[in-house]
Write an enzyme that holds these catalytic residues in place. Sequence first.
Site, PDB file in Angstrom:
ATOM      1  N   CYS A  91       0.816  -1.218   0.000  1.00  0.00           N
ATOM      2  CA  CYS A  91       0.000   0.000   0.000  1.00  0.00           C
ATOM      3  C   CYS A  91       0.846   1.264   0.000  1.00  0.00           C
ATOM      4  O   CYS A  91       0.423   2.297  -0.521  1.00  0.00           O
ATOM      5  CB  CYS A  91      -0.988   0.003   1.163  1.00  0.00           C
ATOM      6  SG  CYS A  91      -0.247  -0.075   2.807  1.00  0.00           S
ATOM      7  N   HIS A 167      -2.155   1.547   7.267  1.00  0.00           N
ATOM      8  CA  HIS A 167      -2.498   1.655   5.851  1.00  0.00           C
ATOM      9  C   HIS A 167      -2.083   3.023   5.314  1.00  0.00           C
ATOM     10  O   HIS A 167      -2.115   4.028   6.044  1.00  0.00           O
ATOM     11  CB  HIS A 167      -4.015   1.467   5.687  1.00  0.00           C
ATOM     12  CG  HIS A 167      -4.485   1.452   4.273  1.00  0.00           C
ATOM     13  ND1 HIS A 167      -3.936   0.648   3.299  1.00  0.00           N
ATOM     14  CD2 HIS A 167      -5.478   2.156   3.657  1.00  0.00           C
ATOM     15  CE1 HIS A 167      -4.558   0.853   2.154  1.00  0.00           C
ATOM     16  NE2 HIS A 167      -5.492   1.765   2.349  1.00  0.00           N
TER      17      HIS A 167
END
Length: 323
Positions: A91, A167
């Site tokens: 990510c 994230h």
Amino acid sequence: MSGGWNTIESDAGVFTFLLNNLGVQDVQFEELLTLEPDSLASLYPVYGVIFLFKYPTDTPYTSTEKPLDGSFDRDAAERIWFAAQTIQNACGTQALLSVLMNKEGEVDIGTQLRDFREFTMALPPEFRGEALSNSELIRDVHNSFAKSSPFVDETQRTGGEAEDAFHFVAYTPVDGALYELDGLQPAPISHGACTPEDFPAKVMEVLQRRIARYDMSEIRFNLMAMVRDRRIAAREAGDAETLAREERKRRDWHFENALRRHNFVGFAGAVLKGVVDAKLGEGGEAAYDAWVEEAKAKTRQRLESRKKGGGGGGGGEDVEMEE
């Protein structure tokens, strides 16, 4: 499955050299320590920001109807580069590519990424994500910045609290709008009209609202800006001091990235073995045992000194080394 993608740090030096190794020219990252718009505006031109946060596990993160902030722009993926995240641990790289791939006219992204962009723009977001996860070039460069892990934890978690997950998402102004590009969401999220000049103020408002959704005790956030190589402006302005500072920063980043790739366990073991052999050579096991006891006594003395002085972990003495 991670598909061979390793975790990398949220670090300006890591992301800057990752882009360099992908063939991108004249771009760097700067870590931001405040949400004040002026701090971001001072880095102009700013191409976008990468935001790292704790992934919420107690509330739904995605929705097919409406995001927690902003609105889904389901047609945007046809004209801007947006990819679904189909693999773990990627990510960070996907977030920086989400900014970079939408700045082709402003940034020299290099031949290989340009070809990758042209190929994937014809695909829907989920296939773009698959193409990214299967790119050997991007995966190999990404993994080259992963920390060396000489120890493998073979224990399995059987209970207790789950490990926190984090994230990355990207924010960037594209086509007159501020977009949040998050591969875990079903579509790009629009936060309204936005010009490059408006971007610092508008993105900070969005980030402040996002952080406000967390408990006051949560401070594990990281924000980095993708900007033009700051050495360029320094050269153009004839600012020798700033240029020297930026060159020094690059050297530090290069050294730190080299350390990340190396496993020093073997080196430490060889040093320790050499010291032990030297002590044994001086007087056998008796000399070695005396050296160990002396070290223990000095350690106890330092600990007692810290307790008496009310010190925490620093201590006031350097560790003594004998030649």
